[in-house]
Design a protein around this motif. Structure first.
Motif, mmCIF file in Angstrom:
data_model
loop_
_atom_site.group_PDB
_atom_site.id
_atom_site.type_symbol
_atom_site.label_atom_id
_atom_site.label_comp_id
_atom_site.label_asym_id
_atom_site.label_seq_id
_atom_site.Cartn_x
_atom_site.Cartn_y
_atom_site.Cartn_z
ATOM 1 N N PHE A 54 0.832 -1.200 0.000
ATOM 2 C CA PHE A 54 0.000 0.000 0.000
ATOM 3 C C PHE A 54 0.870 1.254 0.000
ATOM 4 O O PHE A 54 0.579 2.227 -0.714
ATOM 5 C CB PHE A 54 -0.938 -0.019 1.216
ATOM 6 C CG PHE A 54 -1.945 1.084 1.222
ATOM 7 C CD1 PHE A 54 -2.934 1.153 0.264
ATOM 8 C CD2 PHE A 54 -1.894 2.072 2.192
ATOM 9 C CE1 PHE A 54 -3.868 2.180 0.271
ATOM 10 C CE2 PHE A 54 -2.815 3.103 2.211
ATOM 11 C CZ PHE A 54 -3.810 3.153 1.243
ATOM 12 N N ALA A 55 1.952 1.225 0.758
ATOM 13 C CA ALA A 55 2.878 2.363 0.767
ATOM 14 C C ALA A 55 3.520 2.548 -0.599
ATOM 15 O O ALA A 55 3.722 3.689 -1.052
ATOM 16 C CB ALA A 55 3.947 2.161 1.841
ATOM 17 N N ALA A 56 3.830 1.446 -1.299
ATOM 18 C CA ALA A 56 4.408 1.546 -2.638
ATOM 19 C C ALA A 56 3.442 2.203 -3.612
ATOM 20 O O ALA A 56 3.853 3.017 -4.451
ATOM 21 C CB ALA A 56 4.809 0.159 -3.138
ATOM 22 N N VAL A 57 2.165 1.891 -3.488
ATOM 23 C CA VAL A 57 1.160 2.515 -4.356
ATOM 24 C C VAL A 57 1.074 4.007 -4.068
ATOM 25 O O VAL A 57 1.034 4.830 -4.999
ATOM 26 C CB VAL A 57 -0.211 1.822 -4.175
ATOM 27 C CG1 VAL A 57 -1.317 2.608 -4.854
ATOM 28 C CG2 VAL A 57 -0.159 0.409 -4.696
ATOM 29 N N ILE A 58 1.056 4.382 -2.815
ATOM 30 C CA ILE A 58 0.983 5.810 -2.456
ATOM 31 C C ILE A 58 2.220 6.548 -2.956
ATOM 32 O O ILE A 58 2.125 7.655 -3.505
ATOM 33 C CB ILE A 58 0.802 5.966 -0.935
ATOM 34 C CG1 ILE A 58 -0.586 5.486 -0.535
ATOM 35 C CG2 ILE A 58 1.019 7.410 -0.514
ATOM 36 C CD1 ILE A 58 -0.835 5.470 0.944
ATOM 37 N N ILE A 59 3.388 5.932 -2.809
ATOM 38 C CA ILE A 59 4.624 6.562 -3.278
ATOM 39 C C ILE A 59 4.597 6.704 -4.799
ATOM 40 O O ILE A 59 5.008 7.729 -5.349
ATOM 41 C CB ILE A 59 5.852 5.761 -2.804
ATOM 42 C CG1 ILE A 59 5.989 5.885 -1.286
ATOM 43 C CG2 ILE A 59 7.122 6.235 -3.483
ATOM 44 C CD1 ILE A 59 7.025 4.966 -0.694
ATOM 45 N N GLY A 63 4.476 10.396 -7.473
ATOM 46 C CA GLY A 63 5.385 10.758 -8.533
ATOM 47 C C GLY A 63 6.762 10.165 -8.496
ATOM 48 O O GLY A 63 7.516 10.327 -9.443
ATOM 49 N N SER A 64 7.155 9.491 -7.462
ATOM 50 C CA SER A 64 8.498 8.923 -7.379
ATOM 51 C C SER A 64 8.436 7.425 -7.683
ATOM 52 O O SER A 64 8.336 6.593 -6.785
ATOM 53 C CB SER A 64 9.078 9.160 -5.988
ATOM 54 O OG SER A 64 10.364 8.624 -5.918
ATOM 55 N N VAL A 65 8.505 7.097 -8.963
ATOM 56 C CA VAL A 65 8.340 5.712 -9.394
ATOM 57 C C VAL A 65 9.531 4.843 -8.983
ATOM 58 O O VAL A 65 9.348 3.681 -8.619
ATOM 59 C CB VAL A 65 8.121 5.662 -10.928
ATOM 60 C CG1 VAL A 65 7.985 4.231 -11.413
ATOM 61 C CG2 VAL A 65 6.888 6.465 -11.311
ATOM 62 N N SER A 66 10.732 5.375 -9.009
ATOM 63 C CA SER A 66 11.897 4.556 -8.632
ATOM 64 C C SER A 66 11.852 4.179 -7.150
ATOM 65 O O SER A 66 12.180 3.049 -6.781
ATOM 66 C CB SER A 66 13.191 5.293 -8.953
ATOM 67 O OG SER A 66 13.299 6.473 -8.183
ATOM 68 N N GLU A 67 11.428 5.110 -6.295
ATOM 69 C CA GLU A 67 11.295 4.783 -4.873
ATOM 70 C C GLU A 67 10.158 3.796 -4.655
ATOM 71 O O GLU A 67 10.258 2.901 -3.810
ATOM 72 C CB GLU A 67 11.067 6.057 -4.067
ATOM 73 C CG GLU A 67 12.283 6.956 -3.992
ATOM 74 C CD GLU A 67 12.005 8.261 -3.264
ATOM 75 O OE1 GLU A 67 10.877 8.411 -2.742
ATOM 76 O OE2 GLU A 67 12.905 9.101 -3.205
ATOM 77 N N ALA A 68 9.076 3.936 -5.417
ATOM 78 C CA ALA A 68 7.964 2.988 -5.313
ATOM 79 C C ALA A 68 8.415 1.591 -5.717
ATOM 80 O O ALA A 68 8.014 0.596 -5.108
ATOM 81 C CB ALA A 68 6.798 3.442 -6.176
ATOM 82 N N GLY A 69 9.265 1.516 -6.743
ATOM 83 C CA GLY A 69 9.793 0.217 -7.162
ATOM 84 C C GLY A 69 10.645 -0.419 -6.085
ATOM 85 O O GLY A 69 10.585 -1.629 -5.868
ATOM 86 N N THR A 70 11.423 0.398 -5.383
ATOM 87 C CA THR A 70 12.252 -0.113 -4.288
ATOM 88 C C THR A 70 11.377 -0.642 -3.152
ATOM 89 O O THR A 70 11.619 -1.734 -2.622
ATOM 90 C CB THR A 70 13.181 0.988 -3.762
ATOM 91 O OG1 THR A 70 13.988 1.463 -4.843
ATOM 92 C CG2 THR A 70 14.058 0.476 -2.646
ATOM 93 N N VAL A 71 10.349 0.109 -2.789
ATOM 94 C CA VAL A 71 9.449 -0.325 -1.714
ATOM 95 C C VAL A 71 8.671 -1.569 -2.151
ATOM 96 O O VAL A 71 8.459 -2.494 -1.359
ATOM 97 C CB VAL A 71 8.503 0.831 -1.311
ATOM 98 C CG1 VAL A 71 7.458 0.365 -0.325
ATOM 99 C CG2 VAL A 71 9.306 1.978 -0.728
ATOM 100 N N PHE A 72 8.265 -1.623 -3.427
ATOM 101 C CA PHE A 72 7.573 -2.799 -3.946
ATOM 102 C C PHE A 72 8.491 -4.023 -3.883
ATOM 103 O O PHE A 72 8.055 -5.116 -3.510
ATOM 104 C CB PHE A 72 7.119 -2.546 -5.386
ATOM 105 C CG PHE A 72 6.399 -3.692 -6.007
ATOM 106 C CD1 PHE A 72 5.109 -4.019 -5.633
ATOM 107 C CD2 PHE A 72 7.022 -4.478 -6.969
ATOM 108 C CE1 PHE A 72 4.447 -5.090 -6.200
ATOM 109 C CE2 PHE A 72 6.379 -5.553 -7.539
ATOM 110 C CZ PHE A 72 5.082 -5.860 -7.162
#
Length: 183
Positions: A54-59, A63-72
């Motif tokens: 859920f945090a990855a989706v919010i991230i 707008g920060s797709v690279s950080e979302a990928g890391t959290v995912f």
């Protein structure tokens, strides 16, 4: 509607805590059910993974797709660890005895098994460094007759506060060993 993870119990009552039936003896199977400590830890890990997803989706939405990928990726690691935790234990088949650990799996063919027995000894409490007096199911290999490797303990994640479940599991593994040992 039968659930896929309960289909092995079709010959038994679901309230009974008994070993799985031996329909296909070539297939690897755990002769006991995972304990509540193991299942609870895996459930908590999966709950944590859902929050991280859920945090990855919010991230990603901010707008920060690279950080979302890391959290995912972190959530996928937690999910993989939870699933591996559920596979930990002793598995048997006609081919041998398989001891699945969190990081390592060892398979021992029945020809190399000298003895499988239950012994009283100090055992680790929930896999932690603290030891308590308990019972352990040990295997002695033909190539190392003086060394007994513990497979199951009364104070492990599967059998803590369930001594009768440990006795049934130990009896099931000992029965597999006595039936399949050759030589």
């Amino acid at each position: 509607m039968p659930l896929p993870f309960l289909t092995a119990d079709r010959a038994f009552e679901t309230a009974d805590d008994v070993a799985l039936p031996f329909d296909d003896r070539d297939r690897w199977r755990r002769p006991y059910r995972p304990g509540p400590w193991r299942v609870g830890a895996a459930a908590l890990a999966l709950l944590l993974a859902s929050y991280v997803l859920f945090a990855a989706v919010i991230i990603a939405l901010t707008g920060s797709v690279s950080e979302a990928g890391t959290v995912f990726g972190c959530s996928l690691v937690v999910i993989a660890a939870a699933l591996r935790l559920l596979r930990v234990g002793v598995w048997v088949s006609d081919r041998g005895l398989r001891h699945v650990g969190f990081l390592r799996t060892r398979t021992l063919p029945w020809e190399r098994v000298l003895a499988v027995r239950t012994v009283q000894q100090p055992v680790r409490w929930l896999g932690l460094p603290r030891t308590v007096q308990g019972e352990a199911l040990t295997v002695v290999r033909r190539d190392a007759p003086g060394e007994a490797v513990p497979l199951l303990t009364t104070h492990g994640a599967d059998f803590l506060a369930r001594p009768e479940a440990f006795d049934r599991a130990a009896d099931a593994v000992e029965a597999w060993a006595s039936e399949n040992r050759r030589g």
